[in-house]
Motif scaffolding. Structure first.
Motif, mmCIF file in Angstrom:
data_model
loop_
_atom_site.group_PDB
_atom_site.id
_atom_site.type_symbol
_atom_site.label_atom_id
_atom_site.label_comp_id
_atom_site.label_asym_id
_atom_site.label_seq_id
_atom_site.Cartn_x
_atom_site.Cartn_y
_atom_site.Cartn_z
ATOM 1 N N GLY A 47 1.159 -0.828 0.260
ATOM 2 C CA GLY A 47 -0.019 0.174 -0.003
ATOM 3 C C GLY A 47 0.959 1.410 -0.054
ATOM 4 O O GLY A 47 0.558 2.313 0.214
ATOM 5 N N ALA A 48 2.145 1.500 -1.144
ATOM 6 C CA ALA A 48 2.920 2.885 -0.886
ATOM 7 C C ALA A 48 2.207 3.564 -1.632
ATOM 8 O O ALA A 48 2.603 5.021 -1.267
ATOM 9 C CB ALA A 48 4.433 1.536 -0.924
ATOM 10 N N CYS A 49 2.410 2.978 -2.812
ATOM 11 C CA CYS A 49 2.394 3.978 -3.743
ATOM 12 C C CYS A 49 0.486 4.561 -3.820
ATOM 13 O O CYS A 49 0.419 5.787 -4.544
ATOM 14 C CB CYS A 49 2.561 3.601 -5.654
ATOM 15 S SG CYS A 49 1.534 2.451 -5.699
ATOM 16 N N ARG A 50 -0.139 4.000 -3.759
ATOM 17 C CA ARG A 50 -1.946 4.363 -4.097
ATOM 18 C C ARG A 50 -2.268 4.508 -4.898
ATOM 19 O O ARG A 50 -3.375 5.557 -4.982
ATOM 20 C CB ARG A 50 -1.969 5.878 -2.948
ATOM 21 C CG ARG A 50 -1.958 5.966 -1.930
ATOM 22 C CD ARG A 50 -2.063 5.039 -0.993
ATOM 23 N NE ARG A 50 -3.020 4.870 0.058
ATOM 24 C CZ ARG A 50 -3.250 4.239 0.924
ATOM 25 N NH1 ARG A 50 -1.988 2.578 1.426
ATOM 26 N NH2 ARG A 50 -4.155 3.943 1.829
ATOM 27 N N LEU A 51 -1.532 4.411 -6.022
ATOM 28 C CA LEU A 51 -2.474 4.450 -7.699
ATOM 29 C C LEU A 51 -3.088 3.353 -7.606
ATOM 30 O O LEU A 51 -3.973 3.491 -9.037
ATOM 31 C CB LEU A 51 -0.770 4.104 -8.650
ATOM 32 C CG LEU A 51 0.098 5.200 -8.636
ATOM 33 C CD1 LEU A 51 1.401 3.826 -9.585
ATOM 34 C CD2 LEU A 51 -0.738 6.203 -10.015
ATOM 35 N N CYS A 52 -3.319 2.845 -7.148
ATOM 36 C CA CYS A 52 -4.752 1.608 -7.467
ATOM 37 C C CYS A 52 -5.516 2.131 -6.343
ATOM 38 O O CYS A 52 -6.292 1.030 -6.624
ATOM 39 C CB CYS A 52 -4.493 -0.159 -7.428
ATOM 40 S SG CYS A 52 -3.883 0.017 -4.809
ATOM 41 N N VAL A 53 -5.542 3.434 -6.383
ATOM 42 C CA VAL A 53 -6.672 3.967 -5.286
ATOM 43 C C VAL A 53 -8.196 3.654 -6.404
ATOM 44 O O VAL A 53 -8.285 3.884 -7.581
ATOM 45 C CB VAL A 53 -6.744 5.608 -5.546
ATOM 46 C CG1 VAL A 53 -6.710 5.850 -7.021
ATOM 47 C CG2 VAL A 53 -7.402 5.862 -4.564
#
Ligand code: FES
Length: 231
Positions: A47-53
């Protein structure tokens, strides 16, 4: 065989999942694309980049923004939107920050291109590390070493060996290098404020990932690559 015990709606499509599965896992099974950076199959999500929001709601509950790679489903009736206006806006902002910080990392350029970023409003950096943490998880989870970790906060955050010394835990397996997206193919992007390298952005005109082959792209669609294979 997976036994499905929950149902949910993703982008108006009724799908089924298993309790404890993540939204990303369910979406991928149904061919629904959600962009990711720090997610890697067979490593625990971080859950580091949050691009998969994505946006998640249920009944009268207002939609919440969550990271789909870590959000596990335990209840029926969730409604997930992977491309609402709010999601797209947040994802674009994250992509812009990512490419501003690491313009010479090809995956950052690719993500920015795919998110439709044409101009960067932030000061460009030259970080080769996108802080995805994949190398650390590879070391800890797969190689059972503790040779890498994050140090520092904010703009000083980086990946390092403990006390910045060669760790005895490091067995020189080079697994960290193997999984690092920054080591992949260096993008020869530019770092002039407000501009991108533009090569990746020509994807609309050219279906292959780079027109010049200068980034090491030798996919079958690339005419230069095909020519070189013939000779
Ligand atoms: S891919 Fe989900 S937070 Fe990075």
């Amino acid at each position: 065989m997976i036994i499905f015990d929950t149902s949910l709606i993703i982008d108006d499509i009724k799908v089924q999942g298993k309790k404890g599965e993540t939204i990303l896992e369910v979406a991928r099974r149904y061919g629904i694309n959600i962009p990711t950076l720090c997610f890697v199959e067979n490593l625990p999500p971080y859950g580091a980049c949050r691009l998969c929001v994505v946006e998640v709601s249920k009944g009268t509950r207002p939609p919440n923004l969550v990271a789909s790679c870590t959000y596990e489903i335990y209840e029926d009736g969730l409604v997930v939107n992977t491309k609402s206006e709010r999601v797209v806006k947040v994802r674009k902002m994250l992509a812009e920050l990512l490419v501003a910080s690491s313009p010479n990392v090809k995956i950052a350029q690719d993500i920015a291109a795919r998110c439709g970023i044409k101009e960067v409003r932030f000061k460009m950096g030259d970080n080769r590390c996108v802080l995805c943490g994949i190398c650390i998880r590879m070391c800890h989870e797969r190689m059972k070493g503790m040779a890498l970790g994050f140090v520092g906060r904010g703009i000083d955050r980086k990946v390092q060996m403990p006390f910045n010394k060669k760790s005895e835990d490091c067995i020189l397996c080079r697994g960290c290098e193997f999984v690092c997206p920054g080591m992949e193919i260096p993008c020869q992007g530019i770092n002039i404020p407000g501009q991108l390298c533009g090569r990746c952005l020509r994807m609309d005109d050219a279906p292959y990932c780079c027109t010049l082959g200068s980034f090491g792209c030798w996919c079958d669609h690339n005419p230069l690559a095909s020519d070189s294979k013939k000779t």
